[in-house]
Design a protein around this motif. Structure first.
Motif, short mmCIF file in Angstrom:
data_model
loop_
_atom_site.label_atom_id
_atom_site.label_comp_id
_atom_site.label_asym_id
_atom_site.label_seq_id
_atom_site.Cartn_x
_atom_site.Cartn_y
_atom_site.Cartn_z
N ARG A 114 0.83 -1.20 0.00
CA ARG A 114 0.00 0.00 0.00
C ARG A 114 0.87 1.26 0.00
NH1 ARG A 114 -1.90 1.30 4.29
NH2 ARG A 114 -3.68 2.59 3.62
N LEU A 115 0.35 2.30 -0.65
CA LEU A 115 1.07 3.57 -0.62
C LEU A 115 1.21 4.07 0.81
CD1 LEU A 115 2.32 6.12 -1.77
CD2 LEU A 115 0.00 6.99 -2.22
N GLY A 116 0.16 3.98 1.62
CA GLY A 116 0.24 4.44 2.99
C GLY A 116 1.33 3.73 3.78
N ASP A 117 1.48 2.43 3.54
CA ASP A 117 2.52 1.68 4.22
C ASP A 117 3.91 2.08 3.73
OD1 ASP A 117 0.56 0.34 5.63
OD2 ASP A 117 0.49 -1.35 4.23
N ALA A 118 4.03 2.35 2.44
CA ALA A 118 5.31 2.79 1.89
C ALA A 118 5.71 4.14 2.47
CB ALA A 118 5.24 2.86 0.36
N MET A 119 4.74 5.03 2.64
CA MET A 119 5.02 6.33 3.24
C MET A 119 5.50 6.17 4.67
SD MET A 119 1.83 8.62 1.75
CE MET A 119 2.37 10.14 2.59
N ALA A 120 4.81 5.31 5.43
CA ALA A 120 5.18 5.11 6.83
C ALA A 120 6.58 4.51 6.94
CB ALA A 120 4.16 4.21 7.51
N ALA A 121 6.90 3.57 6.04
CA ALA A 121 8.22 2.95 6.06
C ALA A 121 9.31 3.96 5.72
CB ALA A 121 8.26 1.77 5.07
N PHE A 122 8.95 5.03 5.02
CA PHE A 122 9.89 6.08 4.66
C PHE A 122 10.02 7.13 5.76
CE2 PHE A 122 11.40 9.56 1.72
CZ PHE A 122 12.50 8.88 1.20
N GLY A 123 9.31 6.91 6.86
CA GLY A 123 9.39 7.84 7.99
C GLY A 123 8.36 8.95 7.95
N LEU A 124 7.32 8.82 7.13
CA LEU A 124 6.30 9.85 7.01
C LEU A 124 5.06 9.47 7.81
CD1 LEU A 124 6.66 10.46 3.16
CD2 LEU A 124 7.98 11.45 5.04
N ASP A 125 4.11 10.37 7.89
CA ASP A 125 2.87 10.14 8.62
C ASP A 125 1.72 10.28 7.63
OD1 ASP A 125 0.60 10.18 10.20
OD2 ASP A 125 1.52 11.34 11.80
N PRO A 126 1.29 9.16 7.00
CA PRO A 126 0.30 9.27 5.93
C PRO A 126 -1.03 9.86 6.39
CG PRO A 126 0.72 6.97 6.52
CD PRO A 126 1.77 7.77 7.18
N GLN A 127 -1.48 9.53 7.60
CA GLN A 127 -2.76 10.08 8.05
C GLN A 127 -2.66 11.59 8.28
OE1 GLN A 127 -5.65 8.46 8.06
NE2 GLN A 127 -4.49 6.73 7.21
N ALA A 128 -1.56 12.03 8.86
CA ALA A 128 -1.38 13.48 9.04
C ALA A 128 -1.22 14.18 7.69
CB ALA A 128 -0.15 13.74 9.91
N ALA A 129 -0.66 13.49 6.71
CA ALA A 129 -0.51 14.08 5.37
C ALA A 129 -1.85 14.39 4.73
CB ALA A 129 0.29 13.14 4.47
N LEU A 130 -2.90 13.68 5.15
CA LEU A 130 -4.25 13.96 4.64
C LEU A 130 -4.85 15.22 5.25
CD1 LEU A 130 -5.77 10.35 4.81
CD2 LEU A 130 -4.76 11.47 2.81
N ARG A 131 -4.27 15.71 6.35
CA ARG A 131 -4.91 16.79 7.12
C ARG A 131 -4.06 18.05 7.21
NH1 ARG A 131 -5.21 12.26 10.57
NH2 ARG A 131 -3.65 13.24 11.93
N GLN A 132 -3.06 18.20 6.35
CA GLN A 132 -2.14 19.32 6.53
C GLN A 132 -2.21 20.35 5.38
OE1 GLN A 132 2.00 18.12 6.43
NE2 GLN A 132 1.90 17.78 4.23
N ALA A 133 -3.35 20.43 4.74
CA ALA A 133 -3.48 21.38 3.63
C ALA A 133 -3.16 22.80 4.08
CB ALA A 133 -4.89 21.32 3.06
N TRP A 134 -2.43 23.52 3.23
CA TRP A 134 -2.13 24.92 3.52
C TRP A 134 -3.39 25.76 3.36
CZ3 TRP A 134 2.94 25.83 0.20
CH2 TRP A 134 3.97 25.03 0.74
#
Length: 419
Positions: free
Chosen positions: A161-181
């Motif tokens: 999954r993309l979300g799992d790949a993001m997490a494995a890269f040290g990112l926070d996929p759920q927070a990435a959905l909520r950080q719009a400028w």
């Protein structure tokens, strides 16, 4: 006219050479794909380069690296940037020029004592290039508020999954959905980029003022035929999935060649099974895309491609399933920013011409936040997404100079957001 600090061309060239060190050495050219180890290492380099330039550096939940040069009055920021990931076996300039030029502009402003009223933000957006998850511009989608939960559930060829790949890269996929400028925090966005096509070089023009960014529709077609013995099954009795896929390649090309103004169509990949010369193919998959700055043509091209493929496969007794992955609609650039870029180029004694962009860019998503413009510089031979990709240092420096002049002009203008 206010003096515009000239970029340090040698420093720009050195930066491009330094970041090029981060690539997959097992492949020809420069491969720095999203979530790869070379990409991870290059991200640290970008953060260090921004800090050296005097920027305040942060990284967000989606992996965007953001450098800020504070202005005298704050308020909505002037934003520039691009990306530093590459396609597989790609080149050294696509995206990289925009990030390093943005850093260079900020550093030259600081070195020469020029203070903008607005903050200047330079962004290296994560994962702009197309990838196995079928979702490009991940980082810019996140800040624009169009990274969606269903995007995180897309899988690559290995089933990850993309979300799992993001997490494995040290990112926070759920927070990435909520950080719009907040759009109120963006005065304007300007992106410098190599043209990736031949128009500027052919015309002998220094600067391209981008009028629109092409929309992109991507498709995955599944072909289901019937396996059989390659030596004993008569030709009229065959239901060959791979032959239908091959015919679909030509249908995609025909539609692209029929575009009246700007439209292209490309098949990028085919898979088939069982993959034996002695067996008629029973399964095949095809990936293709169409692009245009004309939304009406794109919609019509989708119908024509499906109609042509469907008719051909039915004649062969092959079943198909078409999955459209709409990447983005065509996005016009701001008329005001077109004028400001053209005035900036002219004021520096550089020739310019209006051009569309057939490539996708982070800028297409930043347009949701405020006025958006793009500056192109020539690509040698029009080559891009290949190891031969090349833009001369002097052309990059000219583009960075125009970027600086554009940002300084926008800094002095009120009502940019409402033009």
């Amino acid at each position: 006219m206010i003096d515009v600090p000239e970029p340090d061309a040698e420093r720009l060239a050195d930066g491009i050479a330094e970041i090029a060190r981060f690539h997959d050495s097992s492949l020809p050219g420069w491969s720095r794909e999203v979530f790869s180890e070379p990409y991870r290492a290059s991200r640290d380099w970008v953060r260090g380069r921004m800090a050296e330039a005097g920027l305040e550096v942060t990284a967000d939940a989606a992996g965007n690296i953001v450098g800020r040069l504070p202005g005298t009055h704050g308020g909505p920021a002037l934003v520039t940037g691009s990306h530093t990931d590459t396609v597989r076996q790609g080149g050294r300039f696509d995206g990289i020029v925009g990030v390093l030029a943005g850093i260079e502009v900020a550093q030259r402003l600081r070195e020469t004592g020029v203070r903008l009223a607005h903050d200047l933000v330079v962004a290296d957006f994560l994962g702009e290039e197309a990838n196995e998850f079928g979702i490009s511009c991940m980082g810019s989608r996140s800040v624009a508020g169009v990274l969606l939960p269903e995007h995180l559930d897309r899988v690559d060829g290995s089933g990850q999954r993309l979300g799992d790949a993001m997490a494995a890269f040290g990112l926070d996929p759920q927070a990435a959905l909520r950080q719009a400028w907040d759009p109120a925090d963006v005065h304007a966005y300007v992106e410098l980029h190599v043209e990736q096509g031949p128009l500027l070089e052919r015309s002998g023009t220094s600067i391209g003022v981008v009028t629109a960014i092409a929309g992109i529709d991507r498709m995955l077609v599944h072909f289901a035929g019937l396996a059989g013995h390659a030596g004993t099954t008569p030709m009229p009795d065959r239901h060959d999935a791979l032959v239908s896929a091959a015919a679909a390649v030509l249908a995609v090309e025909r539609v692209g060649c029929g575009a009246p103004v700007h439209g292209v169509a490309t098949t990028g990949h085919i898979e088939s099974s069982p993959g034996s010369m002695g067996v008629i193919t029973d399964r095949a998959r095809l990936w293709a895309e169409i692009r245009s700055v004309d939304g009406d043509w794109l919609r019509g091209a989708r119908r024509r491609i499906v109609d042509e493929i469907t008719a051909e496969t039915r004649a062969r007794g092959v079943d198909i399933d078409v999955d459209w992955i709409s990447d983005q609609d065509p996005v016009p650039t701001s008329p005001l920013l077109q004028d400001v870029v053209a005035e900036a180029a002219g004021g520096l004694g550089l020739s310019w011409t209006a051009v569309p962009s057939g490539a996708g860019h982070d800028a297409a998503h930043l347009a949701r936040l405020g006025p958006m413009g793009m500056i192109f510089v020539p690509s040698a031979g029009g080559r891009s997404h290949c190891p031969e990709e090349l833009t001369a240092t002097e052309d990059i420096a000219r583009g960075a100079h125009v970027l600086a002049a554009t940002l300084m002009s926008l800094d002095r203008r009120d009502g940019v957001r409402h033009s």
